[in-house]
Design an enzyme around this catalytic site. Sequence first.
Site, PDB file in Angstrom:
ATOM      1  N   HIS A  33      44.278 -62.790  -9.201  1.00  0.00           N
ATOM      2  CA  HIS A  33      43.008 -63.470  -9.471  1.00  0.00           C
ATOM      3  C   HIS A  33      42.762 -64.582  -8.452  1.00  0.00           C
ATOM      4  CE1 HIS A  33      44.274 -62.304 -13.741  1.00  0.00           C
ATOM      5  NE2 HIS A  33      43.114 -61.693 -13.622  1.00  0.00           N
ATOM      6  N   SER A 181      49.678 -58.385 -12.746  1.00  0.00           N
ATOM      7  CA  SER A 181      48.773 -58.055 -13.843  1.00  0.00           C
ATOM      8  C   SER A 181      49.065 -59.005 -14.998  1.00  0.00           C
ATOM      9  CB  SER A 181      49.024 -56.612 -14.307  1.00  0.00           C
ATOM     10  OG  SER A 181      48.429 -56.396 -15.578  1.00  0.00           O
TER      11      SER A 181
HETATM   12  P1  AMP Z   1      41.316 -58.936 -15.124  1.00  0.00           P
HETATM   13  O1  AMP Z   1      41.477 -60.361 -15.542  1.00  0.00           O
HETATM   14  O2  AMP Z   1      42.545 -58.112 -15.316  1.00  0.00           O
HETATM   15  O3  AMP Z   1      40.069 -58.306 -15.697  1.00  0.00           O
HETATM   16  O4  AMP Z   1      41.103 -58.955 -13.555  1.00  0.00           O
HETATM   17  C1  AMP Z   1      40.061 -59.698 -12.976  1.00  0.00           C
HETATM   18  C2  AMP Z   1      39.909 -59.301 -11.536  1.00  0.00           C
HETATM   19  O5  AMP Z   1      41.110 -59.553 -10.830  1.00  0.00           O
HETATM   20  C3  AMP Z   1      39.590 -57.803 -11.375  1.00  0.00           C
HETATM   21  O6  AMP Z   1      38.622 -57.642 -10.355  1.00  0.00           O
HETATM   22  C4  AMP Z   1      40.923 -57.242 -10.964  1.00  0.00           C
HETATM   23  O7  AMP Z   1      40.804 -56.070 -10.179  1.00  0.00           O
HETATM   24  C5  AMP Z   1      41.490 -58.385 -10.144  1.00  0.00           C
HETATM   25  N1  AMP Z   1      42.946 -58.271 -10.076  1.00  0.00           N
HETATM   26  C6  AMP Z   1      43.802 -58.127 -11.115  1.00  0.00           C
HETATM   27  N2  AMP Z   1      45.068 -57.991 -10.670  1.00  0.00           N
HETATM   28  C7  AMP Z   1      45.000 -58.037  -9.317  1.00  0.00           C
HETATM   29  C8  AMP Z   1      45.988 -57.952  -8.268  1.00  0.00           C
HETATM   30  N3  AMP Z   1      47.283 -57.797  -8.525  1.00  0.00           N
HETATM   31  N4  AMP Z   1      45.553 -58.037  -6.984  1.00  0.00           N
HETATM   32  C9  AMP Z   1      44.243 -58.193  -6.714  1.00  0.00           C
HETATM   33  N5  AMP Z   1      43.270 -58.299  -7.648  1.00  0.00           N
HETATM   34  C10 AMP Z   1      43.649 -58.213  -8.935  1.00  0.00           C
END
Ligand code: AMP
Length: 250
Positions: A33, A181
């Site tokens: 993020h 993640s």
């Molecule tokens: P989330 O909070 O899981 O919905 O993720 C929010 C944003 O962060 C989304 O656009 C995800 O694709 C991005 N994101 C999550 N994990 C990663 C990572 N390891 N590397 C790059 N972007 C990420």
Amino acid sequence: MKTVRTVADLRHELAGRTDIGLVPTMGFLHDGHLSLIRRAREDCETVVVSLFVNPKQFGKGEDLDAYPRDEERDARLAEECGADILFAPGLDEVYPDGFSTSVEVGGLTDVLCGSARPGHFAGVTTVVTKLFNMVRPDVAYFGQKDAQQAAVVRRMVADLAVPVEIRVCPTVRDEDGLALSSRNAYLSREERAQALQLPRALQARDRSVLNGIEVDYFEEADFEPRVLAAAVRVGGTRLIDNVVLEGEDR
Ligand code: AMP
């Protein structure tokens, strides 16, 4: 950095601001993020990070209630990365009584995570559309980690002529190769060791590396860029990852 919870307060904070970059998140921020927030900080005059755990993108029996949350820490990290505004709306601000609209992309959402998680991408595109209308960003940042999500959002934006530019940033990994993640927080030490099979199998382009864990899919998909994507289940935790195949022989 200011934390705001309503569209009215958001509009007030954004009045007169131009060149707005939005980083939509479900919180429990990690370096993945933060890489998006830093990129937005480099590119844009105004950086908004949204924090909303979107119930519509969780299926029945999925981990909505267990999803890790720590707004105080998220606020600190977002501020350290240069965010101007943390937009953390309550459930009623996003889905008030009577909410009955869904934004759904066809085709792309029938495969991979779309077939494994019915309704998931409709939940994503509905909330992303709403966030775009609330924040009215010029640019929005997504991670390549969720390759299908990025492709679906790009499709939605193109199809509906949504006036925003989508920028997709590379997957950030831990030193051992595991893609960061929020859900990694669920993994025990043993499970985490098992989970390393996922990046290794993708790196080797070899499904047989996945041993003793449940494989949801291990497939190529042309999401521009073309990727090899996989989803596995380790204990009760579903993990996804992908590698970009651009330039490789088919
Ligand atoms: P989330 O909070 O899981 O919905 O993720 C929010 C944003 O962060 C989304 O656009 C995800 O694709 C991005 N994101 C999550 N994990 C990663 C990572 N390891 N590397 C790059 N972007 C990420």
